[in-house]
Design an enzyme around this catalytic site. Structure first.
Site, PDB file in Angstrom:
ATOM      1  N   SER A 204      83.109 -43.456 -82.248  1.00 48.40           N
ATOM      2  CA  SER A 204      84.410 -43.092 -81.676  1.00 48.40           C
ATOM      3  C   SER A 204      84.882 -44.081 -80.608  1.00 48.40           C
ATOM      4  O   SER A 204      86.089 -44.301 -80.457  1.00 48.40           O
ATOM      5  CB  SER A 204      84.362 -41.675 -81.106  1.00 48.40           C
ATOM      6  OG  SER A 204      83.274 -41.508 -80.226  1.00 48.40           O
ATOM      7  N   HIS A 261      84.744 -43.288 -75.148  1.00 49.10           N
ATOM      8  CA  HIS A 261      86.127 -43.312 -75.633  1.00 49.10           C
ATOM      9  C   HIS A 261      86.997 -44.168 -74.716  1.00 49.10           C
ATOM     10  O   HIS A 261      87.763 -45.030 -75.180  1.00 49.10           O
ATOM     11  CB  HIS A 261      86.701 -41.893 -75.681  1.00 49.10           C
ATOM     12  CG  HIS A 261      86.032 -41.016 -76.681  1.00 49.10           C
ATOM     13  ND1 HIS A 261      86.312 -39.668 -76.795  1.00 49.10           N
ATOM     14  CD2 HIS A 261      85.098 -41.277 -77.621  1.00 49.10           C
ATOM     15  CE1 HIS A 261      85.572 -39.148 -77.755  1.00 49.10           C
ATOM     16  NE2 HIS A 261      84.832 -40.108 -78.260  1.00 49.10           N
TER      17      HIS A 261
END
Length: 283
Positions: A204, A261
């Site tokens: 991610s 992230h």
């Protein structure tokens, strides 16, 4: 997206659009003052698109015979994979690692975490990153990106890797895509490690880097061929912010590598600004 040609203003393009999608030709049609403007995502498919449009204008059937269609799709798929080898390899490694975790379990996981993990006195103990690197285990800087701990985690990440990675590799080359993978993967992993977390994984952080890179390229150099729907950008940024709140934990989304992230997003903004600035200087 690249403009290709104007179609008649009131023409029914539904069959043409279905045919274009069957041939895996990314496109969109917008209403303009003087007709319907047909755009293409990948300029390398320009000739194939024009051929289909000509057949559509002449009223020829656009359906493929079943066997020919299947053969064409297989050839097209193989060609697509050859055009984006780094993206395809990222997905393949992630899937293979996920499958091998089912066989080797924790033994493989602790081999791929950012620092070695063991048990002493009934408690988890972790190595230090500096000692890990000095011992030659440099792969651990990137390997957590290929760790996924559930089917949904794997599918969600790899879906976006395919969506964004294909654009970057097709439009900027495999070398740029590989560089993005390494820099974003390492940057996201180190950002997460600096928060004191060592047991984390997933692509991610790289996904957010690819998102930021594609978004900046599409905004700053509109004719570069990059495209990302604005609502997708809003959704993914909103999701990142949501997982940082206490509310996310209360509904089962608390164990998220938020710093990875954010680290990946910052890397993508930097690379997107750099490459778009280079493109603007050339023009």
């Amino acid at each position: 997206m690249h403009p290709v040609m104007l179609l008649p203003d009131h023409a029914d393009t539904s069959e043409l659009r279905k045919a274009l999608w069957r041939h895996r030709i990314g496109h969109r049609i917008t209403d303009e003052a003087d007709g319907q403007l047909l755009w293409i995502a990948d300029p390398r498919q320009h000739d194939e698109l024009k051929s289909l449009v000509e057949r559509w204008k002449q009223g020829e059937p656009l359906e493929l015979q079943h066997s020919a269609k299947r053969s064409r799709n297989m050839t097209s798929s193989l060609t697509s994979l050859k055009q984006v080898p780094v993206t395809a390899l990222m997905i393949a490694i992630s899937v293979v690692v996920f499958a091998l975790i089912g066989v080797f379990g924790d033994q493989l996981i602790v081999t791929l975490t950012i620092v070695p993990i063991g048990i002493a006195g009934g408690e988890l103990v972790f190595g230090q990153l500096s000692q890990t690197l000095s011992s030659g285990q440099v792969w651990r800087l990137l390997s957590p990106a290929f760790l996924h701990f559930g089917w949904m985690h794997l599918i969600f990440n790899l879906m976006w890797v395919w969506y964004f990675g294909r654009q970057i590799e097709a439009l900027q080359g495999s070398r740029t895509m590989l560089l993005l993978l390494i820099v974003a993967g390492i940057g996201a992993n180190i950002a997460q490690y600096l928060t004191g977390t060592v047991l984390f994984g997933g692509m991610s952080g790289v996904v957010y880097a690819l998102l930021a890179h594609v978004w900046l390229m599409s905004r700053r150099v509109p004719r570069s061929g990059f495209f990302v729907p604005q609502m997708l950008v809003v959704f993914m940024l909103g999701w990142m912010v949501f997982t940082m709140t206490d509310m996310a934990g209360s509904v089962g989304f608390g164990n998220v590598a938020n710093e990875a992230h954010l680290g990946g997003l910052l890397v993508g903004l930097i690379t997107g600004w750099y490459y778009s600035s280079r493109r603007l200087k050339k023009h």
